[in-house]
Design a protein around this motif. Sequence first.
Motif: not given
Lengths: 631, 138, 64
Positions: A254-255, A296-299, A257, A244-245, A303
Motif C-alpha cells: 500500500r505504501n 517511496s512507493m504507493l500502491d 518508505q 510500510a503498509e 513514487k
Amino acid sequence: MFPSSVTAATVICPQGCFLPDVSKLHKIFNLQKPALLLGLALFSAPALAISHISIEAAKVEAPQGELRNARLDFNLKTSAVNLKSQYRPSSEQEWTDASLNCARLVNPKKGSWQCDSGKLAAGMTSLPFSLRVDTQSVKGRQQFDAQLAVQKASFSDAAGLHAGENVNAKLKFKAGQLKQGWNWQFDLDWSGGEVFWQPFYITLNNSRLGSHQLRGKGTFNEQLIKVEEARLTLQDIGSADASAEIWRAGTRIRNLQVATGAVDLEALYPLILKPLLEKTALSNLEIAGKGDLKLSMLDGEIKTAHLNLQQVDVEDRNSHFALYKLNADLPWDYDQVKPVRLAYEGGHLLNLPLGKTDIKAMLNRYSLTAQEIDLPLLDGGLNLRDISAVWVDKGWHWHLRAEVVPISMTEFSHALSWPAMQGKVSASIPLVTYSQGVLMTEGDLRFKLFDGTIDVSKLTMRTPLGIAPRLNADIHMRNLDLGTLTRTFSFGAIEGKLDGDVNNLRLANWKPVNFDAAFYSSPGKYPKKISQRAVENISSLGGASAAAAIQRSFLRFFDQFNYSKLGISCKLRGDYCAMDGIESTGDAYVIVKGSGVPSITVLGYNRNVSWGELLERLKRVTAGNSKPIIE
Amino acid sequence: MNRLFLSAIFALSFFFMQPAAMAADIEINTPAISAIKNSMQARHNQLAPHYTSGAVGLTRDGLIAVRDAKAVPLKDRQSVNTLVAAENKDRNALYKEIAIANQNPQWESDIRNTFAQRWVEKAKAGWWYQTASGWVQK
Amino acid sequence: MKQHLPATLLALSLASILSACVTINIYFPAAAAEKAADRLIDEVWQVKERNGMSEPAATESETK
C-alpha cells in the motif's frame, strides 16, 4: 498449512490413558502450525501415569500439499517428542521424509514451553533449534513471546536456488492482542553461515565478530500488515530504515518508505548490486565510495526516489570505462520534473581520457533532457546539444546533436595505440538518434584529417554494444595528403593527394563484409612522386617475387619516380574483393601510372583477391617485416 | 624512342587464391559468427566442469540450463547462473547470425534444431541433456 | 512503340515469375547444416585442441 481432511486417525496408547476425541483431533489439525500445536494441546490434557503416547494419521491433505503416515510419539519419562511423516508439496510428485524432534520438551510454568536441542529435518533441510514460547493472557488479551535459535542450520529447495548452510541465527518474536488485530515485534540476528537466495549470495565476514540484523515492529489485522519501523543492518555495509503498509490479500504494497544511511559501495556491490546489474554494462565493476538512496512507493508503484553518490570511483574490470571522484545527485519523482546533476573529476572511455565534467539535466518521469553537455576529451572534447532520452518498452530511445571540439590526432592515436598521426580531428553531427538498438545519424559527420576531409554519411549502427555489432556507412575522402598518410602507416613515401569513396560500407563486428571502395589521385596540380620503397611495398602485396624483381633490375638505382595518376578500387563481397585500377590494359589493370624518366607503372593482374590474405600482407608490409632485400 | 626504351613496365600480379566453388554449404565464417564463436570458446573452460558435475545440462532447444544448482557451492551458484545466461545469449545470437549469413533468416529455427541435436551428439559421456521426458545422463 | 508494350509486360511478368520460383524453392540444407554445426561445436568445445592448425601456420609465414 490448513488440512482439508484427516483420514484414518488412530490413537495408540497404554490402557487407561487419556484419549483425545476425534473431533478434537480434527480441530487440532486445523490449526496453522499443526505439528507444534498438536504437541502443546496434548500436554494441556491431564495425562497422568502414562509412559508413552502415540498418535497416527494416515493422510492429511491441504491445498499446499499432503502429509501421510504421520506419527507423533511422546515419551513421558524423558519428555522427548518425535513427529515423523512423509510430505509432498502439491507441485511435486515424490514423497519426502520429514521429522521433528525435541529431545526434551518442558513446561517450566503455566503457558511456557521450552524445547532444547530440537531438530526439524525434511529432505535437504536440517534445522537444529531451540525454542521457547511464553503465552499469557493480560486482561483477556493474548500475549505471545517466542525465542528461536538455530545452530548450523542448512536448507535448500529442490532446485538449490534458495539455500543456506551452517546458518546461525536468533529470532525473537512478540505479539500481543489489541482491541482490533495484533501488535508485533521481531528481532533477527544472523551471526554466521551463508545463504544463496537467487540471485543474492549473502555471508558474513568470518574473520571478526558481527552480524546482519533485521528488526522491526508494527501491527496487523485482517486486512493490513503495518510496519511502523524496521531496520536492516548489514555488517560492513550500512543500514536501511523502512516503514510500510502491506495488504494481506495478494501481499500488495500500500505504501513503503525506505531510506538508507551512507552505504559503503565497495562492500555493497558484490553482495547486492552486481547480481542486480548482471545483464548491464555495470556487471563487472570495481567500485569504492559512499552512496545513499531514498525511495517511496504507493500502491505498488515507485513514487519518488533519490540517489546520492559521494566521491565514488568506478572502474570497469574489462577496462571499457572508468570514472573517478564521481558525485551525483539524482532525484526522481513520478509527478514532478526534477533537476539531476552528475559530475566527475576524470576517467576514461575506451582508453580515451575524460576530463573534468559537470552534467546538469532535467528528469521528467521516464524522460531526460539537457540543453548542453560538455565532455572534455584529451585536448578537445565532445559537445552534445539538445539531448533528449526516454525510457519506453524496457529500452532507451534518445537523440542529440554532437560536435567534436578539435582533438589532436597525435594524442588521440597515442591513446588508442594507433600509429602516430598528425593533424586534428573535428566533426559535427547534425542529429544522432538511437532507438531499439539502432543508432542512426542524419547529415554528414565531417572529420578533418591528413590535411583533407573525411565525410561519413548514412551512418547507422545496430546493437553497438552487443556481441555482433553492425555498422553501415558511406565515406568520402577528399585531398588527403599522401605524404602524411604514408609516413603514418610506414608504407614508403608517396607524395601527392588522394581522394577516396567507400560506398555501401558494412561492418559486422567491426570487420568489413561489404563495400565499394575506390581511391585515386585528387584532381589538380601538385607534386606526384613515389619512392622505390612504396613501389616495392605495393608490389609485395602481390607476393615476394614481384618486389625482388625491382631489385634485380636497373630501377634499384632510383630513389623515387614520378607518377601521373594512381588509383585502386575494391568491391568487397564477403571475403573476396573484386579489384580494379585507374584503367585497364588487356587483362591487367593499372594501379600506378608512371610519367617522366624513368617511369614506372604498377599493374595488377588478379581481379579477385582474398580480403583476409590482402590484410595479412598489408599488415606485414606496414610492420616492416618485408624489408627490401639489398643485393 | 629513348623514353620508351627507358620505361619499364612492371607487371605485378596478385597471386591469390580463387574463391573455392561454393557447393550447398552453410556459411559459418563471417565476422559476426567468429566473434560469437570466440566468446563461447573462451567461456567453455568455465562451463565444462559444470557439464561434468551435472549442474548444467543441454536443453532441447539448443541452449543450456541450470539443472542442479546443488552440485555447486553456494557462493558460486550465481556465477553459474551468469555463465548460463551469457552462453544462452551467445547461442541465440549464433543461430540468428548463421541464418542471416546464409541469406535465409527464416532458417533460424532449423539451425537451432540442428545444433540442439549436434550439441547432445558431441557431448561427453556423463553430461546431462534434456529430452521430452526430462533430463538424461549421457 | 505502343504495340510493344503488352509483349514487354509479358516478358517482365514471366521474368518475375521465374525469379519468384527461385526464391520459393530454397530448402534448408540439413546435411550441410549438420556438418557446419559439428565444425563449430568442435571449435567451441575445443574437441581437437591438440591439432592447433591455424597458429603454427601463421608463425611460419612470419619468419620468412
